[in-house]
Design a protein around this motif. Sequence first.
Motif, PDB file in Angstrom:
ATOM      1  N   GLY A  82       0.972  -1.240   0.117  1.00 57.57           N
ATOM      2  CA  GLY A  82      -0.047   0.128   0.058  1.00 57.57           C
ATOM      3  C   GLY A  82       0.987   1.249   0.085  1.00 57.57           C
ATOM      4  O   GLY A  82       2.090   1.257  -0.328  1.00 57.57           O
ATOM      5  N   ARG A  83       0.309   2.313   0.422  1.00 55.63           N
ATOM      6  CA  ARG A  83       1.004   3.429   0.479  1.00 55.63           C
ATOM      7  C   ARG A  83       0.685   4.351   1.893  1.00 55.63           C
ATOM      8  O   ARG A  83      -0.920   4.505   2.077  1.00 55.63           O
ATOM      9  N   GLY A  84       1.593   4.622   2.440  1.00 57.32           N
ATOM     10  CA  GLY A  84       1.289   5.547   3.690  1.00 57.32           C
ATOM     11  C   GLY A  84       1.215   4.771   4.886  1.00 57.32           C
ATOM     12  O   GLY A  84       0.875   3.499   4.712  1.00 57.32           O
ATOM     13  N   ALA A  85       1.442   5.396   6.096  1.00 57.57           N
ATOM     14  CA  ALA A  85       1.344   4.739   7.198  1.00 57.57           C
ATOM     15  C   ALA A  85       0.014   3.935   7.795  1.00 57.57           C
ATOM     16  O   ALA A  85       0.161   2.856   8.070  1.00 57.57           O
ATOM     17  N   PRO A  86      -1.119   4.501   7.509  1.00 56.95           N
ATOM     18  CA  PRO A  86      -2.351   3.777   7.838  1.00 56.95           C
ATOM     19  C   PRO A  86      -2.351   2.534   7.017  1.00 56.95           C
ATOM     20  O   PRO A  86      -2.710   1.445   7.733  1.00 56.95           O
ATOM     21  N   GLN A  87      -2.093   2.453   5.864  1.00 55.67           N
ATOM     22  CA  GLN A  87      -2.139   1.128   4.855  1.00 55.67           C
ATOM     23  C   GLN A  87      -1.197   0.285   5.413  1.00 55.67           C
ATOM     24  O   GLN A  87      -1.311  -1.058   5.488  1.00 55.67           O
ATOM     25  N   ALA A  88      -0.028   0.926   5.607  1.00 57.35           N
ATOM     26  CA  ALA A  88       1.136  -0.009   6.098  1.00 57.35           C
ATOM     27  C   ALA A  88       0.780  -0.914   7.352  1.00 57.35           C
ATOM     28  O   ALA A  88       1.042  -1.864   7.573  1.00 57.35           O
ATOM     29  N   VAL A 129       9.430   9.504  13.939  1.00 55.49           N
ATOM     30  CA  VAL A 129       7.816   9.351  13.642  1.00 55.49           C
ATOM     31  C   VAL A 129       7.232  10.970  13.559  1.00 55.49           C
ATOM     32  O   VAL A 129       7.358  11.773  14.409  1.00 55.49           O
ATOM     33  N   GLU A 130       6.911  11.031  12.444  1.00 55.93           N
ATOM     34  CA  GLU A 130       6.352  12.181  12.103  1.00 55.93           C
ATOM     35  C   GLU A 130       4.956  11.856  11.003  1.00 55.93           C
ATOM     36  O   GLU A 130       4.245  12.523  10.669  1.00 55.93           O
ATOM     37  N   GLU A 131       4.400  10.607  11.169  1.00 58.29           N
ATOM     38  CA  GLU A 131       3.190  10.079  10.857  1.00 58.29           C
ATOM     39  C   GLU A 131       2.191   9.978  12.160  1.00 58.29           C
ATOM     40  O   GLU A 131       2.825   9.904  13.227  1.00 58.29           O
ATOM     41  N   GLY A 132       0.933   9.662  12.055  1.00 55.32           N
ATOM     42  CA  GLY A 132      -0.036   9.750  13.045  1.00 55.32           C
ATOM     43  C   GLY A 132      -0.251   8.457  13.476  1.00 55.32           C
ATOM     44  O   GLY A 132      -0.622   8.206  14.538  1.00 55.32           O
ATOM     45  N   THR A 133      -0.033   7.489  12.700  1.00 55.26           N
ATOM     46  CA  THR A 133      -0.500   6.132  12.981  1.00 55.26           C
ATOM     47  C   THR A 133       0.017   5.682  14.205  1.00 55.26           C
ATOM     48  O   THR A 133      -0.543   4.813  15.010  1.00 55.26           O
ATOM     49  N   SER A 134       1.609   5.725  14.244  1.00 54.03           N
ATOM     50  CA  SER A 134       2.132   5.191  15.538  1.00 54.03           C
ATOM     51  C   SER A 134       1.620   5.715  16.562  1.00 54.03           C
ATOM     52  O   SER A 134       1.776   5.026  18.041  1.00 54.03           O
TER      53      SER A 134
END
Length: 251
Positions: A82-88, A129-134
């Motif tokens: 996929g693409r991006g942290a949520p799909q990962a 971490v600069e993505e929101g999923t974590s």
Amino acid sequence: MWKLKNDDSKAVITAREHINSCHRAFLIDLPHTAVSFFMHGGVEFVNDNYKVLKYDDKFPRFLASCPIYRFADRDICFLDGGRGAPQAADTLETLAELGVKNVISVGMCGVFSEKVDTGDIIVPDLAFVEEGTSLHYYSDIECSKPHSDLFRLALGNIPNSKSFHIVSTDAVYRQTFIKEDLWRKKGAVGIDMETSALFSVGKILNLNVVSILIASDKHPLNEGDEKWQWRMPPNLRKEFFAKCINFAFKI
């Protein structure tokens, strides 16, 4: 609202519940090792150059199902992550429920350092971490790291690979010159959208995760420098895929 420190309530939906949902039964136990591509062309390259078998047309993750395959003569499966942290994270949660233990993430990153150039292969030892999923898995987290054994194995078996810090972000159009300078000062050389989430979520799920990235483009370091543009030719992409698969075969 991110992860609450005292929240011990159950998730409304889990990967296992989604797999078992009324949408479609998926009864396959996957191999312990999976290669997950987070860039265009990886699945197609493997299908064109190796003997493979298709497990199913619909890998049962929540976001945009995709085909999932295995090598005909190796106990390894592969798919487009996929693409991006949520799909990962969605892909990791689903793989974990289906029996996978080791995940090799194959992707690309933009670089903003004189230490690296387009075409360099980076095996990150740390991802800021600069993505929101974590932040839905941890109440407080600045960075995440790969599985130590897989990291050493990748760095020792992928020719000409280098180890550096990177950053993972959700906002592709907010990578400002000031922010990239601050990232450089923290030791980061490039940026992607998935790696920090893959490391952090993988740890929660007891998955062994490593990320292998190719520098697809180089950002201007100053506002007056040559503008950003793609610089990775197709042959370089294919060579990168081959190196990653050769590494997977050694696990």
